[in-house]
Design an enzyme around this catalytic site. Structure first.
Site, short mmCIF file in Angstrom:
data_model
loop_
_atom_site.label_atom_id
_atom_site.label_comp_id
_atom_site.label_asym_id
_atom_site.label_seq_id
_atom_site.Cartn_x
_atom_site.Cartn_y
_atom_site.Cartn_z
N ARG A 50 48.55 43.91 28.31
CA ARG A 50 47.99 44.55 27.12
C ARG A 50 48.51 45.97 27.03
O ARG A 50 49.20 46.44 27.93
CB ARG A 50 46.46 44.58 27.21
CG ARG A 50 46.01 45.25 28.52
CD ARG A 50 44.52 45.42 28.60
NE ARG A 50 44.05 45.70 29.93
CZ ARG A 50 44.10 46.87 30.55
NH1 ARG A 50 44.69 47.90 29.95
NH2 ARG A 50 43.62 47.04 31.76
N GLY A 89 39.11 47.50 38.35
CA GLY A 89 38.36 48.07 39.46
C GLY A 89 37.13 47.25 39.86
O GLY A 89 36.50 47.54 40.87
#
Length: 452
Positions: free
Chosen positions: A291, A164
């Site tokens: 991840r 973000g």
């Protein structure tokens, strides 16, 4: 893999330690001075202090983490999420030190962590992408010219990172000229690279991501997660499967994610993120997270696959244990992120000492947390203190169970978002699954105005 160092803290460090223990792997925790008595330090077999509280002086210092691995004889490093988890340089340093990095190779992180390069890989794999710039844009004039060709509204994104940071939506050229320097500066500060990527802003969009597992040769998808309920680009509630897509979209999107991973020979757990146009059903690849994700438990609950354990097995050199036909889903799961914030004070973080803690229980309720009576919420880190995850045979059952579970959660000593999440469960649009990426913030705005 005999001894695993966890280069992280909080609930994900606890989660990884438990998965390692289940596989008979010893664990090493690294801790900042603020985390000496934290849950991950208490659970690990060995603990190594690595510096003062700010992450820049401890959890983000690669040399300190590698020194801890050498000191304890660890032969592998799991980065968790956040911190160093998507830094190619850290993955390379771990490998150069003769250790196993629990994640994809540094070259793949570098390739897929850069939005521009990831987009090029997606296009090569025949995966649809949102119309946007072919590369990173470095200055305002170049951005204005590109936006004129793409058409407004435009979304600005940091070319080199996620989470973000640096994201802005601009409606016209005047807004772009103001927003670009701000977003570029934020991106340069967070990622060391101020280049911005411009793409068309899809107004009624759902954010849906596909979980993948790969061993470098074979790849499977582990279905999708709905992540549209966000505040300030941060996910608040996630669920699986998505209530907003049909089987046609699901099949197309999951197949696209697998193609993308095969294009780069992906190895480990990862997530391909897509925007779904709620009006047309079109889906577009936006980025890949190389991840484990915060919201991985909802996938685990509908498939029965321990994603962290699979990460460890793959990193240890085992081939992928699943063929696509082996991966099935059952029922519905929802995760609620509980943060130490005060929703009535504009989500002001509330660090402090924890008093009493009572976690929800009963069938099909899971709470991933480090909370314990007397523990501390430090002011230095992310405010996430617990994830309450529930499963039900269908979505309606899961939501009823979620209301019961959240009502049982007691955390004294700091403010939390629990009551807001319970209130959210009472909204008809949420019960109907009728929302997009802007819905939660619109509801929060209306709620604030009604209470003013």
């Amino acid at each position: 893999m005999k001894r695993l160092l966890i280069a992280n803290r909080g609930e994900i460090a606890v989660r990884i330690i438990r998965a390692a223990n289940d596989l008979g792997i010893e664990t090493v925790a690294v801790v900042s001075e603020a985390d000496r008595s934290a849950a991950h330090a208490l659970l690990a077999d060995q603990v190594v202090p690595i510096g003062p509280a700010p992450a820049t002086k401890s959890y983000l210092v690669a040399d300190a983490i590698l020194a801890a691995a050498k000191e304890t004889g660890a032969d592998a490093v799991h980065p968790g999420y956040g911190f160093l988890s998507e830094r190619a340089s850290f993955a390379a340093a771990v490998a150069d030190a003769g250790l196993t990095f629990v994640g994809p190779e540094a070259s793949v992180i570098e390739q897929m962590g850069d939005k521009v390069r990831a987009r090029q890989v997606a296009q090569a794999a025949g995966v649809p992408t949102v119309p946007g710039t072919p590369g990173g844009v470095s200055d305002v004039a170049e951005a204005v010219a590109a936006a004129g060709e793409i058409g407004y509204p435009i979304m600005l994104k940091a070319a080199a990172g996620g989470g973000g940071r640096g994201i802005r939506v601009v409606a016209n050229e005047a807004e772009l000229k103001v927003a670009f320097p701000q977003a570029s500066g934020e991106a340069a500060s967070a990622f060391g690279d101020g280049r911005m990527y411009l793409e068309r802003f899809v107004r009624a969009a759902r954010h849906v991501e596909v979980q993948v597992l790969g061993d470098g040769s074979e790849t499977v998808h582990v279905f999708e997660r709905e992540c549209s309920l966000q505040r300030r680009r941060q996910k608040v509630v996630e669920e699986a499967p998505s209530p907003g897509i049909d089987e046609r979209i699901r099949a197309g999107m999951t197949a696209a994610a697998v193609r993308l991973c095969k294009e780069v020979g992906y190895r480990s757990a990862g997530t391909c993120e897509f925007l779904v146009d709620d009006d047309t059903g079109e889906f577009f690849f936006i980025e890949m997270n190389t991840r484990i994700q915060v919201e991985h438990p909802v996938t685990e609950l509908i498939t029965g696959i321990d994603l962290v354990a699979e990460q460890l097995r793959i990193a240890a050199g085992e081939p992928l244990r699943y063929r696509q036909s082996d991966v099935t889903k059952r029922g519905h799961a929802v995760e609620f992120r509980v943060c130490a914030e005060d929703p009535e004070r504009n989500f002001l973080p509330g660090p402090g000492k924890i008093g009493d803690v009572r976690l929800p229980g009963g069938p099909w309720v899971r709470t991933d947390t480090w909370l314990a009576p007397g523990s501390q919420v430090p002011p230095f880190y992310d405010s996430l203190v617990a994830k309450v995850i529930v499963w039900g045979e269908d979505r309606a059952t899961a939501l009823r169970r979620a209301k019961r579970a959240l009502s049982e959660l007691v955390v004294e000593g700091v403010p939390t978002t629990t009551t807001l999440l319970i209130e959210l469960l009472g909204q008809q649009w949420f019960a109907d699954g009728a929302f997009t990426t802007g819905t939660l913030e619109e509801w929060l705005t209306q709620r604030a105005e009604a209470g003013a």
